[in-house]
Write an enzyme that holds these catalytic residues in place. Structure first.
Site, mmCIF file in Angstrom:
data_model
loop_
_atom_site.group_PDB
_atom_site.id
_atom_site.type_symbol
_atom_site.label_atom_id
_atom_site.label_comp_id
_atom_site.label_asym_id
_atom_site.label_seq_id
_atom_site.Cartn_x
_atom_site.Cartn_y
_atom_site.Cartn_z
ATOM 1 N N MET A 61 -12.044 4.548 -0.571
ATOM 2 C CA MET A 61 -12.676 4.792 0.739
ATOM 3 C C MET A 61 -13.316 6.175 0.668
ATOM 4 S SD MET A 61 -9.665 3.174 3.083
ATOM 5 C CE MET A 61 -8.440 3.379 1.805
ATOM 6 N N GLY B 91 -3.051 3.931 8.063
ATOM 7 C CA GLY B 91 -2.106 2.822 8.062
ATOM 8 C C GLY B 91 -1.601 2.589 9.476
ATOM 9 N N GLY B 92 -0.905 1.492 9.663
ATOM 10 C CA GLY B 92 -0.217 1.240 10.922
ATOM 11 C C GLY B 92 -1.091 0.821 12.096
ATOM 12 N N ASP C 116 -4.711 3.519 -1.928
ATOM 13 C CA ASP C 116 -5.781 3.882 -0.991
ATOM 14 C C ASP C 116 -6.244 5.312 -1.219
ATOM 15 O OD1 ASP C 116 -6.062 1.555 0.734
ATOM 16 O OD2 ASP C 116 -4.011 1.980 1.382
ATOM 17 N N MET D 171 -11.608 -5.972 5.251
ATOM 18 C CA MET D 171 -10.828 -5.009 6.033
ATOM 19 C C MET D 171 -10.491 -5.650 7.376
ATOM 20 S SD MET D 171 -10.236 -2.312 4.238
ATOM 21 C CE MET D 171 -9.295 -1.561 5.570
ATOM 22 N N GLY E 115 1.205 -2.105 4.152
ATOM 23 C CA GLY E 115 1.706 -0.736 4.054
ATOM 24 C C GLY E 115 2.964 -0.576 4.874
ATOM 25 N N HIS F 89 -8.371 1.132 -4.051
ATOM 26 C CA HIS F 89 -9.308 0.928 -2.944
ATOM 27 C C HIS F 89 -9.962 2.275 -2.623
ATOM 28 C CE1 HIS F 89 -9.605 -0.145 1.666
ATOM 29 N NE2 HIS F 89 -10.786 -0.013 1.105
ATOM 30 N N MET G 262 -8.748 8.158 -0.031
ATOM 31 C CA MET G 262 -9.576 8.516 1.135
ATOM 32 C C MET G 262 -10.082 9.946 0.997
ATOM 33 S SD MET G 262 -7.135 7.200 4.178
ATOM 34 C CE MET G 262 -6.566 5.522 4.309
ATOM 35 N N HIS H 217 -1.242 -1.431 -4.184
ATOM 36 C CA HIS H 217 -2.506 -1.086 -3.533
ATOM 37 C C HIS H 217 -2.561 0.423 -3.323
ATOM 38 C CE1 HIS H 217 -6.075 -2.015 -1.126
ATOM 39 N NE2 HIS H 217 -5.649 -1.112 -0.243
ATOM 40 N N SER I 7 0.851 -1.196 0.000
ATOM 41 C CA SER I 7 0.000 0.000 0.000
ATOM 42 C C SER I 7 0.884 1.244 0.000
ATOM 43 C CB SER I 7 -0.887 0.005 1.250
ATOM 44 O OG SER I 7 -1.403 1.314 1.429
ATOM 45 N N ASP J 286 -6.582 -6.383 4.309
ATOM 46 C CA ASP J 286 -5.997 -5.039 4.313
ATOM 47 C C ASP J 286 -6.036 -4.461 5.723
ATOM 48 O OD1 ASP J 286 -5.127 -2.515 3.691
ATOM 49 O OD2 ASP J 286 -6.893 -1.955 2.508
ATOM 50 N N GLY J 287 -4.838 -4.253 6.282
ATOM 51 C CA GLY J 287 -4.726 -3.614 7.586
ATOM 52 C C GLY J 287 -4.037 -4.501 8.607
#
Ligand code: DX5
Ligand code: ZN
Length: 225
Positions: free
Chosen positions: A70, A146-147, A37, A139, A199, A68, A39, A35, A10, A177-178
């Site tokens: 969001m 992230g993190g 993201d 998810m 990520g 992805h 947002m 990937h 990611s 993811d995550g």
């Protein structure tokens, strides 16, 4: 059934001032997807980036762009994301008001279609759309940052979805993811995930070594038995 295990770094965790070379490094090391993201600060608390950033890295690699979304009202932007180089678009079941239509619009653009489920969303949200999907994104954290730490209850959700897909005879990609890292990777693979987003586990320290280490673990798991 011959679905491959794929690592999808990611770029949210990448160093944006050298994004092009970050992308080159992880794809050359063997990452199958990138990937991406997106947002909007409405569906999720944070804002990341949009079409111009995706267009600019499109020139750096032929790697599959796994976008992805969001964002609220993702239907409005499917054409734009297709135009800037997405190969696969995933929309959230919680944000696409007309989910079935959104999936069809993605497919009509010639792209792979995915639906993402937040941790609290049950698998039955997919009941009437699963046959149209190339991928389901489970998810494994609440989206937005992230993190974060992996939510352990998601392992059973992955397993249940893989069982459902096998029962249907569907060659479905299950993406997670995550919070995917050295401590959680084997757990999600064993449960039936085959597309693993990472990520912070990739974009911290030696990126190339991180990718190779994760791919090595992934090569030991076959999703279908
Ligand atoms: C979270 C994003 C993730 C995130 C994963 O909302 O969808 O893709 O970048 O980051 P890590 O692997 O650090 O949990
Ligand atoms: Zn993501």
């Amino acid at each position: 059934m011959n679905r491959k295990n794929i690592l999808a770094p990611s770029i949210l965790a990448a160093d944006f001032k050298t994004l092009g070379s970050e992308v080159e490094t992880v794809t050359k090391a063997g990452a199958g997807y990138l990937h991406i993201d997106v947002m909007d600060g409405v569906f999720v608390p944070s804002i990341s980036f949009g079409m111009p950033v995706i267009s600019s890295i499109r020139s750096v690699t032929d790697c599959v762009f796994d976008v992805h979304l969001m964002i609220v009202e993702p239907e409005k932007y499917i054409r734009d994301f297709a135009g800037c180089g997405a190969d696969s678009i995933t929309v959230h079941a919680e944000s696409a008001r007309h989910l079935q239509r959104a999936i069809h619009e993605i497919k009509e653009m010639g792209l792979r279609a995915g639906v993402a489920l937040n941790p609290a969303t049950p698998l039955c949200a997919l009941d009437y759309v699963l046959p149209y999907l190339d991928m389901v994104l489970i998810m494994t954290v609440n989206p937005g940052y992230g993190g974060q730490a992996y939510i352990p209850e998601m392992t059973g959700k992955i397993r249940a979805l893989r069982r459902k897909a096998l029962d249907m005879g569907t060659d479905l990609d299950i993406e997670v993811d995550g919070g995917i890292n050295d401590s959680t990777l084997e757990e999600v693979l064993a449960a039936g995930a085959n597309v693993c987003v990472a990520g912070s586990a990739v974009f911290g320290g030696d990126r190339s070594a991180n990718v190779k280490k994760m791919l090595n673990v992934m090569s030991r798991y076959t999703t279908y038995k």
